[in-house]
Design a protein around this motif. Structure first.
Motif, PDB file in Angstrom:
ATOM      1  N   UNK A 207       0.843  -1.193   0.000  1.00 30.13           N
ATOM      2  CA  UNK A 207       0.000   0.000   0.000  1.00 30.13           C
ATOM      3  C   UNK A 207       0.877   1.241   0.000  1.00 30.13           C
ATOM      4  N   UNK A 208       0.292   2.363  -0.510  1.00 26.29           N
ATOM      5  CA  UNK A 208       1.003   3.639  -0.488  1.00 26.29           C
ATOM      6  C   UNK A 208       0.020   4.746  -0.159  1.00 26.29           C
ATOM      7  N   UNK A 209       0.536   5.863   0.345  1.00 25.81           N
ATOM      8  CA  UNK A 209      -0.265   7.033   0.670  1.00 25.81           C
ATOM      9  C   UNK A 209      -0.003   8.107  -0.377  1.00 25.81           C
ATOM     10  N   UNK A 210      -1.088   8.716  -0.896  1.00 23.67           N
ATOM     11  CA  UNK A 210      -0.983   9.786  -1.885  1.00 23.67           C
ATOM     12  C   UNK A 210      -1.621  11.028  -1.279  1.00 23.67           C
ATOM     13  N   UNK A 211      -0.822  12.060  -1.047  1.00 20.51           N
ATOM     14  CA  UNK A 211      -1.320  13.288  -0.421  1.00 20.51           C
ATOM     15  C   UNK A 211      -1.413  14.392  -1.450  1.00 20.51           C
ATOM     16  N   UNK A 212      -2.598  15.045  -1.487  1.00 23.63           N
ATOM     17  CA  UNK A 212      -2.822  16.114  -2.459  1.00 23.63           C
ATOM     18  C   UNK A 212      -3.404  17.329  -1.751  1.00 23.63           C
ATOM     19  N   UNK A 213      -3.124  18.480  -2.345  1.00 23.17           N
ATOM     20  CA  UNK A 213      -3.733  19.728  -1.889  1.00 23.17           C
ATOM     21  C   UNK A 213      -4.784  20.122  -2.907  1.00 23.17           C
ATOM     22  N   UNK A 214      -6.054  20.284  -2.451  1.00 18.76           N
ATOM     23  CA  UNK A 214      -7.166  20.576  -3.356  1.00 18.76           C
ATOM     24  C   UNK A 214      -7.717  21.961  -3.023  1.00 18.76           C
TER      25      UNK A 214
END
Length: 801
Positions: A759-766
């Motif tokens: 698994x991996x974590x994907x962090x985004x700014x929206x």
């Protein structure tokens, strides 16, 4: 081709100065130079050899007695081709031969009172074997310079273009000169009797043999040719061998039809004109052995190959002093096949030179009959049989020449009557009907005259291009509109140059080795007659050429490189114009600074993100907004640092880092990046191809940018982290967020973190924004909740808490 003026005059009554004739031939398109035949030599005389004896004191010398009818001479020579009764040329005391004064010379106990001359010593040949034998009909006691026309006759040397095979003969030049000066050419017909006692066993089993005619002549006597035959051949730059072979060469030069004589007693069974067998061996008259392919034309009997069709005869069937019976061959072969075979073996003979350009198939019997007539007269014997197989018969093409076409092309109003006279003088049968000329193209111009404009050229060159009135073209002063492609191509070059890349120009053909190293499929378009193996195929990508350019720079110790090229690549049914670039080494070649514990560096290396940034900048420069990348599996690129490039969901190219193993094999830096972008397709028929996956087509059809006013209301930002499978493509998440929510103004990836357990974590700014109001926290929370639910349903990702 060398053509004596005296020989040409046998076919045309002309008294024009030789330089005038040469000038006019040059004006008509036949590149012509003219020079005197040999130089006059004093104190040389024809003598008859009375005896030839071995020198008692010198193993390799002969003592000869000769007479000029008044005086007897003793001459010592090393030539082995002399026998009593022959007529030769003697350089007497006082003659100067090739800068050397002839005087009595003692060889042992015997004195030589002169020197027998070869053609080389007369200045007529570069290399000679033995003394020049004049033939039994040559007069004795004559001034040899006068007899040979040394310094008297004029020689035309003609260089023709490949389409003018009709001018490769004395007869053809006489026709051309006659048309220029308005004089009809003479064409005496042969008078020969061919008995029907034997029908030659001849067969054609190849579609590359258009016609084959054989004549059997029995009881010939092989001897030197008469002096006039020898002299004409020498003036034409040919070697003299014996009467039968000399006659075949004589007819080749005079008529333009190559002939070949086989010793019939060396031929076993039927003579067949066929394609060679792969691996078949053949020893030619030049002494070399050749290994044949099934694309070659051969003449063979039931046991062996006798000749390489249209090129060279075989040593196993040549005419020599013991020959009694001959088969005289006249044939017409496919020009393309002859040219390919001759080029592969690097053989150029007088025959192949003519067959490659096309020989008059209709004049074949007449030329062969003239040779037969001469053989019967000069070698004796009788013609006992003849067979002519004509399988690809010539059908004359009819071309209409209109007066308005002549004016449109030449800018001169030449009446159709004048045009018709010119064409008839060129022996192109033509008749006039109203404002046009109808011409039937004879076989000797079949490979040249195909369209109306070809007849215009014939009329123009004989009429005289110097006689055409000068007329300046009308040119509009209105500005020409530059095509959109010109603007697009210039923008591409301008961008890469202004970003520090150097443009290169490379050959569009490469070798197979680079494809094998990169593990790419070798293109199917291959160059048949390539000069170098490294330039044997047409490339289907720019990467191979850019890599080879980098390799060449490395050999010159240049390791920091940034190059680009805009050029063509080739496929089976179409071509593409692409832009490609290669970068390696330093992005900025700066300097290091260190002072005690403080240090910094201005140097920067190329990396994946810099290359990606360069590509994105280029696409933004062209006005494209919807740009994205996806994974690719190009075999020579590093899987983890390469991607396909998409514009408006159309794949337009790729970029990436050269795989380290490939870089090692290629002996280039492992920090090398390469990119290719498809700019424009080019159809084989030059029609426009409207496909979306080319940048130029997208550029043509892109929407004009509209002004967007500054936002009136503030936006709201939220940082979201999603848990996904390791193999999940991050770009799909960014696209989905923009797609599923109309309030999303901007999405930015700021972190990818691997959690373990695949698994991996994907962090985004929206950033959320509404055009008509300020969004409240409650509204944004609801929007985020709906968005997360939609993403979980479609992409199987969940929000990390």
């Amino acid at each position: 081709m060398k053509a004596p003026y005296s020989w040409i005059k046998e076919f045309i009554d002309i008294d024009e100065d030789v330089t005038t004739v040469a000038e006019r031939l040059n004006e008509t398109g036949l590149e012509t130079t003219v020079y005197k035949f040999g130089e006059k030599i004093d104190n040389i005389v024809t003598v008859k050899v009375l005896s030839v004896e071995k020198h008692p004191e010198r193993d390799k010398l002969f003592i000869c007695k000769a007479t000029d009818g008044n005086n007897e001479y003793q001459v010592i020579t090393g030539a082995g081709n002399l026998v009593a009764g022959q007529v030769v040329i003697l350089a007497k005391e006082g003659a100067i031969i090739k800068g050397n004064l002839i005087k009595p010379v003692k060889f042992g106990s015997f004195i030589s009172q002169g020197m027998f001359l070869s053609l080389e010593e007369l200045g007529l040949e570069e290399n000679s074997e033995g003394i020049f034998l004049l033939g039994e009909d040559a007069p004795v006691g004559e001034d040899a310079s006068k007899l040979l026309d040394l310094g008297e006759d004029w020689i035309f040397e003609i260089e023709i273009t490949p389409n003018r095979a009709d001018a490769l003969s004395i007869k053809g030049l006489a026709r051309e000169i006659g048309a220029v000066f308005g004089i009809r050419r003479k064409n005496p017909k042969p008078v020969v009797e061919i008995l029907n006692e034997i029908s030659p066993e001849i067969e054609i089993v190849s579609d590359k043999v258009n016609r084959y005619r054989g004549i059997i002549i029995k009881d010939v006597s092989i001897k030197p040719s008469p002096l006039d035959i020898q002299l004409k051949l020498i003036k034409a730059g040919q070697s003299v061998i014996n009467n039968v072979v000399d006659i075949t060469n004589y007819i080749l030069i005079q008529e333009g039809q190559p002939l070949h004589a086989f010793d019939l007693d060396k031929v076993k069974g039927k003579v067949v004109a066929r394609n060679a067998k792969n691996g078949e061996k053949f020893v030619a008259l030049d002494g070399n052995e050749y290994e044949l392919k099934d694309t070659d034309i051969v003449i063979a009997d039931e046991e062996k190959v006798l000749a390489l069709g249209g090129i060279i005869g075989g040593d196993n069937s040549k005419v020599d002093e013991n020959t009694k019976n001959i088969l005289l061959e006249a044939a017409n072969f496919d020009p393309v096949s002859v040219r390919k075979t001759a080029k592969r073996f690097a053989i150029q003979t007088e025959s192949s030179y003519r067959f490659e350009r096309g020989v008059d198939i209709e004049a074949l019997p007449e030329a062969q009959d003239k040779a037969t007539e001469m053989i019967l007269k000069l070698a004796g014997g009788k013609a006992v049989g003849e067979k002519d197989i004509y399988q690809n018969k010539y059908q004359p093409k009819e071309i209409i020449l209109r007066e308005k076409t002549i004016y449109r092309v030449l800018g001169e109003k030449i009446p159709v009557k004048t045009a018709g006279e010119i064409l008839n003088n060129l022996e192109i049968p033509s008749k006039i009907e109203e404002d046009k000329v109808i011409s039937k193209i004879p076989a000797f111009r079949a490979y040249d005259l195909e369209r109306e404009v070809d007849l215009v050229e014939e009329v123009g060159r004989i009429y005289g291009l110097n006689n055409l009135e000068e007329e300046f073209p009308a040119v509009s002063t209105k500005d020409f509109e530059k095509p959109l492609w010109y603007e697009f191509e210039n923008l591409t070059r301008q961008f890469f140059i202004s970003n520090g890349l150097n443009e290169v120009l490379t050959y569009t053909f490469v070798g197979e080795d680079i494809y094998n190293t990169l593990e790419l499929e070798v293109p199917s378009i291959k160059i048949v007659n390539y000069i170098l193996k490294s330039q044997s195929i047409m490339r289907d990508n720019l990467a191979v050429s850019l890599i080879q350019t980098f390799q060449e720079n490395i050999r010159h110790q240049i390791k920091d490189i940034a190059i680009f090229e805009v050029s063509s690549v080739f496929f089976e049914d179409y071509e593409e114009i692409r832009a490609g670039f290669l970068v390696s080494g330093k992005f900025i070649d700066g300097y290091n600074y260190t002072k005690f514990d403080k240090s910094f560096s201005t140097k920067q290396d190329w990396d994946f993100l810099k290359v990606k940034g360069l590509i994105y900048s280029y696409l933004r420069f062209l006005g494209f907004e919807n740009v994205s990348v996806q994974e690719t599996d190009i075999p020579y690129l590093n899987k983890y640092e390469s991607a396909c490039i998409y514009v408006n969901d159309n794949e337009v190219g790729y970029f990436g880092k050269i795989h380290p193993k490939k870089a090692e094999s290629l002996k280039i830096s492992k920090n090398t990046y390469i990119c290719e972008l498809k700019l424009k397709p080019v159809s084989r028929d030059l029609e426009e191809i409207e496909k979306g996956d080319y940048l130029f087509n997208l550029y043509k059809n892109k929407q004009t940018k509209l002004f967007v006013p500054l936002p009136k209301f503030p936006s709201v930002k939220r940082d979201l982290a999603f848990e996904a499978d390791e193999e999940f493509e991050t770009g799909k998440l960014l696209e989905a967020i923009e797609k599923y929510c109309k309030f999303v103004k901007k999405v930015k990836l700021f972190d990818v973190y691997y959690l373990g357990n695949s698994k991996k974590s994907i962090a985004v700014s929206v950033e959320f924004y509404a055009d008509d109001r300020s969004l409240s926290d409650e509204e944004v929370n609801k929007i985020v909740e709906d968005l997360v639910e939609k993403l979980a349903e479609t992409l199987k990702v969940k929000l990390r808490t």
